[in-house]
Design a protein around this motif. Sequence first.
Motif, short mmCIF file in Angstrom:
data_model
loop_
_atom_site.label_atom_id
_atom_site.label_comp_id
_atom_site.label_asym_id
_atom_site.label_seq_id
_atom_site.Cartn_x
_atom_site.Cartn_y
_atom_site.Cartn_z
N HIS A 84 34.13 48.24 67.81
CA HIS A 84 35.43 48.27 67.12
C HIS A 84 36.40 49.19 67.87
O HIS A 84 37.56 48.84 68.07
CB HIS A 84 35.26 48.73 65.68
CG HIS A 84 36.55 48.96 64.98
ND1 HIS A 84 37.36 47.93 64.57
CD2 HIS A 84 37.20 50.10 64.65
CE1 HIS A 84 38.45 48.43 64.00
NE2 HIS A 84 38.37 49.75 64.03
N LEU A 85 35.91 50.34 68.28
CA LEU A 85 36.77 51.29 68.99
C LEU A 85 37.15 50.79 70.37
O LEU A 85 38.21 51.15 70.89
CB LEU A 85 36.10 52.67 69.06
CG LEU A 85 35.95 53.37 67.71
CD1 LEU A 85 35.09 54.63 67.87
CD2 LEU A 85 37.31 53.71 67.12
N ALA A 107 37.29 56.05 59.64
CA ALA A 107 36.13 55.53 58.92
C ALA A 107 36.58 54.58 57.81
O ALA A 107 35.96 53.56 57.56
CB ALA A 107 35.30 56.67 58.36
N SER A 108 37.68 54.91 57.18
CA SER A 108 38.22 54.07 56.11
C SER A 108 38.60 52.69 56.63
O SER A 108 38.28 51.67 56.01
CB SER A 108 39.44 54.76 55.49
OG SER A 108 40.06 53.92 54.56
N CYS A 119 29.82 58.48 62.95
CA CYS A 119 30.82 58.93 63.93
C CYS A 119 30.54 60.37 64.35
O CYS A 119 30.70 60.72 65.52
CB CYS A 119 32.23 58.80 63.36
SG CYS A 119 32.85 57.10 63.35
N ARG A 120 30.10 61.20 63.42
CA ARG A 120 29.74 62.58 63.78
C ARG A 120 28.57 62.60 64.77
O ARG A 120 28.56 63.36 65.72
CB ARG A 120 29.38 63.38 62.52
CG ARG A 120 30.55 63.75 61.68
CD ARG A 120 30.14 64.70 60.56
NE ARG A 120 31.25 64.94 59.68
CZ ARG A 120 31.30 64.57 58.41
NH1 ARG A 120 30.27 63.95 57.85
NH2 ARG A 120 32.36 64.80 57.67
N PHE A 170 36.73 62.88 68.26
CA PHE A 170 37.68 62.98 67.16
C PHE A 170 39.02 63.44 67.70
O PHE A 170 39.08 64.36 68.52
CB PHE A 170 37.16 63.94 66.09
CG PHE A 170 35.99 63.40 65.32
CD1 PHE A 170 36.15 62.38 64.40
CD2 PHE A 170 34.72 63.91 65.54
CE1 PHE A 170 35.08 61.87 63.71
CE2 PHE A 170 33.63 63.40 64.85
CZ PHE A 170 33.81 62.38 63.92
N LEU A 171 40.08 62.80 67.24
CA LEU A 171 41.43 63.11 67.71
C LEU A 171 42.12 64.14 66.83
O LEU A 171 43.16 64.67 67.21
CB LEU A 171 42.28 61.83 67.75
CG LEU A 171 41.76 60.73 68.67
CD1 LEU A 171 42.59 59.47 68.50
CD2 LEU A 171 41.81 61.20 70.11
N THR A 172 41.55 64.39 65.65
CA THR A 172 42.14 65.35 64.73
C THR A 172 41.09 66.37 64.30
O THR A 172 39.89 66.09 64.34
CB THR A 172 42.69 64.63 63.47
OG1 THR A 172 41.63 63.89 62.87
CG2 THR A 172 43.85 63.71 63.83
N GLU A 173 41.57 67.52 63.90
CA GLU A 173 40.66 68.59 63.49
C GLU A 173 39.85 68.23 62.26
O GLU A 173 38.70 68.64 62.11
CB GLU A 173 41.48 69.87 63.23
CG GLU A 173 40.63 71.11 63.18
CD GLU A 173 41.49 72.35 63.13
OE1 GLU A 173 41.36 73.10 62.14
OE2 GLU A 173 42.29 72.56 64.05
N ASP A 174 40.43 67.42 61.37
CA ASP A 174 39.72 67.04 60.15
C ASP A 174 38.77 65.85 60.37
O ASP A 174 38.21 65.31 59.42
CB ASP A 174 40.69 66.74 59.01
CG ASP A 174 41.60 65.55 59.31
OD1 ASP A 174 41.53 64.98 60.41
OD2 ASP A 174 42.39 65.21 58.41
N GLN A 175 38.60 65.45 61.62
CA GLN A 175 37.68 64.38 62.02
C GLN A 175 38.02 63.06 61.34
O GLN A 175 37.15 62.29 60.96
CB GLN A 175 36.23 64.77 61.73
CG GLN A 175 35.78 65.99 62.49
CD GLN A 175 34.33 66.34 62.26
OE1 GLN A 175 33.72 65.93 61.27
NE2 GLN A 175 33.79 67.12 63.15
N ASP A 176 39.31 62.79 61.20
CA ASP A 176 39.76 61.55 60.59
C ASP A 176 39.88 60.45 61.63
O ASP A 176 39.26 59.40 61.51
CB ASP A 176 41.09 61.78 59.87
CG ASP A 176 41.56 60.55 59.12
OD1 ASP A 176 40.70 59.83 58.58
OD2 ASP A 176 42.77 60.30 59.07
#
Length: 97
Positions: free
Chosen positions: A20-21, A29-30, A49-50, A60-66
């Motif tokens: 997918h990526l 993830a959503s 993903c983790r 991860f592109l964001t600190e919150d791993q979104d």
Amino acid sequence: MTIRKTARWQQCIDDRILEHLRDDSWSTASQMAKKNGIHATEAQIQDRCRVLADADLVAFLTEDQDLVELTTEGEQYLEGEVDVELYPHPRHPRLME
């Protein structure tokens, strides 16, 4: 046909996430939980993903791993150029929190 060199720690969902990526440069993830072919909950995808990030196959592109994207190593794995069994075993997602 490309033959991927999978590791014992990998799950079927891992390939679906990576594929997918490869098709969409980044995702969440959503978003992936809503895709056909990825039969998992948002929480399951986030956990995988983790693990994939710990194995350097995604980042991860964001600190919150979104937001998550495929790494060069992830692309090479999909092309059958990398044997992830030779990489260090990633940590369990619960140990990364």
